[in-house]
Design a protein around this motif. Structure first.
Motif, PDB file in Angstrom:
ATOM      1  N   ASN A   1      21.297  65.134   4.899  1.00 50.46           N
ATOM      2  CA  ASN A   1      22.678  65.376   4.483  1.00 50.46           C
ATOM      3  C   ASN A   1      22.710  66.305   3.277  1.00 50.46           C
ATOM      4  O   ASN A   1      21.952  66.125   2.325  1.00 50.46           O
ATOM      5  N   THR A   2      23.590  67.302   3.329  1.00 48.94           N
ATOM      6  CA  THR A   2      23.760  68.251   2.231  1.00 48.94           C
ATOM      7  C   THR A   2      25.249  68.534   2.052  1.00 48.94           C
ATOM      8  O   THR A   2      26.065  68.155   2.888  1.00 48.94           O
ATOM      9  N   LYS A   3      25.561  69.203   0.965  1.00 52.17           N
ATOM     10  CA  LYS A   3      26.936  69.664   0.740  1.00 52.17           C
ATOM     11  C   LYS A   3      26.905  71.181   0.715  1.00 52.17           C
ATOM     12  O   LYS A   3      26.070  71.790   0.050  1.00 52.17           O
ATOM     13  N   ILE A   4      27.809  71.789   1.457  1.00 47.91           N
ATOM     14  CA  ILE A   4      27.954  73.236   1.469  1.00 47.91           C
ATOM     15  C   ILE A   4      29.395  73.537   1.072  1.00 47.91           C
ATOM     16  O   ILE A   4      30.334  73.154   1.792  1.00 47.91           O
ATOM     17  N   LYS A   5      29.561  74.174  -0.075  1.00 50.06           N
ATOM     18  CA  LYS A   5      30.885  74.484  -0.611  1.00 50.06           C
ATOM     19  C   LYS A   5      31.773  73.242  -0.647  1.00 50.06           C
ATOM     20  O   LYS A   5      32.944  73.272  -0.274  1.00 50.06           O
ATOM     21  N   GLY A   6      31.171  72.107  -1.052  1.00 48.30           N
ATOM     22  CA  GLY A   6      31.925  70.866  -1.195  1.00 48.30           C
ATOM     23  C   GLY A   6      32.102  70.071   0.081  1.00 48.30           C
ATOM     24  O   GLY A   6      32.581  68.948   0.043  1.00 48.30           O
ATOM     25  N   ASP A   7      31.707  70.617   1.235  1.00 47.74           N
ATOM     26  CA  ASP A   7      31.848  69.912   2.503  1.00 47.74           C
ATOM     27  C   ASP A   7      30.518  69.276   2.897  1.00 47.74           C
ATOM     28  O   ASP A   7      29.457  69.882   2.737  1.00 47.74           O
ATOM     29  N   ASP A   8      30.590  68.047   3.425  1.00 42.30           N
ATOM     30  CA  ASP A   8      29.393  67.381   3.912  1.00 42.30           C
ATOM     31  C   ASP A   8      28.873  68.084   5.158  1.00 42.30           C
ATOM     32  O   ASP A   8      29.656  68.493   6.024  1.00 42.30           O
ATOM     33  N   HIS A   9      27.565  68.227   5.232  1.00 39.68           N
ATOM     34  CA  HIS A   9      26.930  68.890   6.365  1.00 39.68           C
ATOM     35  C   HIS A   9      25.605  68.183   6.633  1.00 39.68           C
ATOM     36  O   HIS A   9      24.924  67.768   5.706  1.00 39.68           O
ATOM     37  N   THR A  10      25.250  68.032   7.891  1.00 36.96           N
ATOM     38  CA  THR A  10      23.980  67.401   8.252  1.00 36.96           C
ATOM     39  C   THR A  10      23.096  68.393   8.981  1.00 36.96           C
ATOM     40  O   THR A  10      23.528  69.020   9.955  1.00 36.96           O
ATOM     41  N   ASN A  11      21.872  68.531   8.502  1.00 34.29           N
ATOM     42  CA  ASN A  11      20.859  69.342   9.187  1.00 34.29           C
ATOM     43  C   ASN A  11      19.954  68.407   9.971  1.00 34.29           C
ATOM     44  O   ASN A  11      19.582  67.335   9.477  1.00 34.29           O
ATOM     45  N   TYR A  12      19.590  68.801  11.173  1.00 32.32           N
ATOM     46  CA  TYR A  12      18.672  68.021  11.997  1.00 32.32           C
ATOM     47  C   TYR A  12      17.381  68.813  12.151  1.00 32.32           C
ATOM     48  O   TYR A  12      17.412  69.994  12.503  1.00 32.32           O
ATOM     49  N   TRP A  13      16.260  68.168  11.874  1.00 35.03           N
ATOM     50  CA  TRP A  13      14.952  68.813  11.913  1.00 35.03           C
ATOM     51  C   TRP A  13      14.091  68.154  12.985  1.00 35.03           C
ATOM     52  O   TRP A  13      13.656  67.013  12.829  1.00 35.03           O
ATOM     53  N   ASP A  14      13.861  68.867  14.107  1.00 32.85           N
ATOM     54  CA  ASP A  14      12.949  68.382  15.139  1.00 32.85           C
ATOM     55  C   ASP A  14      11.533  68.589  14.615  1.00 32.85           C
ATOM     56  O   ASP A  14      11.157  69.706  14.248  1.00 32.85           O
ATOM     57  N   THR A  15      10.761  67.507  14.568  1.00 36.35           N
ATOM     58  CA  THR A  15       9.472  67.526  13.881  1.00 36.35           C
ATOM     59  C   THR A  15       8.378  66.928  14.749  1.00 36.35           C
ATOM     60  O   THR A  15       8.616  65.965  15.483  1.00 36.35           O
ATOM     61  N   ILE A  16       7.184  67.502  14.653  1.00 40.16           N
ATOM     62  CA  ILE A  16       6.002  66.909  15.280  1.00 40.16           C
ATOM     63  C   ILE A  16       4.941  66.724  14.203  1.00 40.16           C
ATOM     64  O   ILE A  16       4.890  67.473  13.222  1.00 40.16           O
ATOM     65  N   TYR A  17       4.118  65.692  14.387  1.00 42.04           N
ATOM     66  CA  TYR A  17       3.056  65.400  13.419  1.00 42.04           C
ATOM     67  C   TYR A  17       1.803  64.988  14.174  1.00 42.04           C
ATOM     68  O   TYR A  17       1.783  63.959  14.836  1.00 42.04           O
ATOM     69  N   PHE A  18       0.778  65.833  14.098  1.00 40.95           N
ATOM     70  CA  PHE A  18      -0.512  65.534  14.708  1.00 40.95           C
ATOM     71  C   PHE A  18      -1.342  64.747  13.709  1.00 40.95           C
ATOM     72  O   PHE A  18      -1.492  65.169  12.560  1.00 40.95           O
TER      73      PHE A  18
ATOM     74  N   THR B   1      18.691  80.813  16.502  1.00 39.84           N
ATOM     75  CA  THR B   1      17.913  80.019  15.555  1.00 39.84           C
ATOM     76  C   THR B   1      17.618  78.659  16.150  1.00 39.84           C
ATOM     77  O   THR B   1      18.504  77.972  16.640  1.00 39.84           O
ATOM     78  N   ASN B   2      16.365  78.286  16.115  1.00 38.71           N
ATOM     79  CA  ASN B   2      15.929  76.974  16.562  1.00 38.71           C
ATOM     80  C   ASN B   2      14.905  76.493  15.551  1.00 38.71           C
ATOM     81  O   ASN B   2      13.848  77.089  15.421  1.00 38.71           O
ATOM     82  N   ILE B   3      15.226  75.446  14.807  1.00 38.07           N
ATOM     83  CA  ILE B   3      14.344  74.987  13.745  1.00 38.07           C
ATOM     84  C   ILE B   3      13.422  73.903  14.274  1.00 38.07           C
ATOM     85  O   ILE B   3      13.863  72.853  14.727  1.00 38.07           O
ATOM     86  N   ASN B   4      12.127  74.174  14.256  1.00 36.11           N
ATOM     87  CA  ASN B   4      11.097  73.217  14.633  1.00 36.11           C
ATOM     88  C   ASN B   4      10.118  73.110  13.473  1.00 36.11           C
ATOM     89  O   ASN B   4       9.742  74.116  12.890  1.00 36.11           O
ATOM     90  N   VAL B   5       9.708  71.894  13.156  1.00 35.31           N
ATOM     91  CA  VAL B   5       8.811  71.673  12.032  1.00 35.31           C
ATOM     92  C   VAL B   5       7.529  71.019  12.524  1.00 35.31           C
ATOM     93  O   VAL B   5       7.569  70.048  13.274  1.00 35.31           O
ATOM     94  N   LYS B   6       6.387  71.551  12.106  1.00 38.24           N
ATOM     95  CA  LYS B   6       5.092  70.902  12.312  1.00 38.24           C
ATOM     96  C   LYS B   6       4.690  70.346  10.959  1.00 38.24           C
ATOM     97  O   LYS B   6       4.378  71.098  10.037  1.00 38.24           O
ATOM     98  N   ALA B   7       4.768  69.020  10.812  1.00 39.45           N
ATOM     99  CA  ALA B   7       4.539  68.376   9.521  1.00 39.45           C
ATOM    100  C   ALA B   7       3.080  68.454   9.116  1.00 39.45           C
ATOM    101  O   ALA B   7       2.191  68.221   9.929  1.00 39.45           O
ATOM    102  N   GLY B   8       2.847  68.759   7.843  1.00 36.27           N
ATOM    103  CA  GLY B   8       1.503  68.711   7.292  1.00 36.27           C
ATOM    104  C   GLY B   8       1.144  67.281   6.927  1.00 36.27           C
ATOM    105  O   GLY B   8       0.053  66.808   7.196  1.00 36.27           O
TER     106      GLY B   8
END
Length: 124
Positions: free
Chosen positions: A33-50, A87-94
């Motif tokens: 959850n973040t605020k952008i210009k005072g408005d609540d916004h949720t970012n979703y992060w698809d993540t994999i962890y080997f 844009t497609n955000i994918n995260v490979k966790a360290g």
């Protein structure tokens, strides 16, 4: 394009344990959850962890748990066959950091067994 980031967020659902030719991994989504210009916004992060401990982590991590992903490698831009970029955000966790577990409450067990928690073998 790749970047390294740290993310603190809540698990959207229980992680999925998956297998690959290189070993087991868990797949999960974090909501941040973040605020952008005072408005609540949720970012979703698809993540994999080997990890060799992927199975254990999949049993510990539960929906709603607040976790931290460290040194995540992010792949950001994709291009369709027709040349359209999106844009497609994918995260490979360290690394994945879990919150500390609450201490086990043994007082009710001690009271039920009649043990006051004191050591009866104290020599004085």
């Amino acid at each position: 394009m790749s970047n390294s980031i740290n993310i603190v967020g809540n698990l959207v659902k229980d992680p999925e344990l998956k297998s690959h030719s290189t070993g087991d991994f868990i797949a999960f989504t974090l909501a941040q959850n973040t605020k952008i210009k005072g408005d609540d916004h949720t970012n979703y992060w698809d993540t994999i962890y080997f990890s060799k401990g992927a199975k254990s982590l999949s049993e510990i991590m539960k929906k709603g748990m607040r976790i931290t992903v460290l040194n995540g490698v992010v792949n950001v831009i994709k291009t369709e066959k027709d040349g359209t970029r999106y844009t497609n955000i994918n995260v490979k966790a360290g690394d994945v950091v879990l919150p500390p577990l609450p201490p086990k409450d043994t007082s009710s067990e001690d009271q039920a067994s009649g043990n006051s928690g004191l050591d009866d073998d104290i020599p004085f």
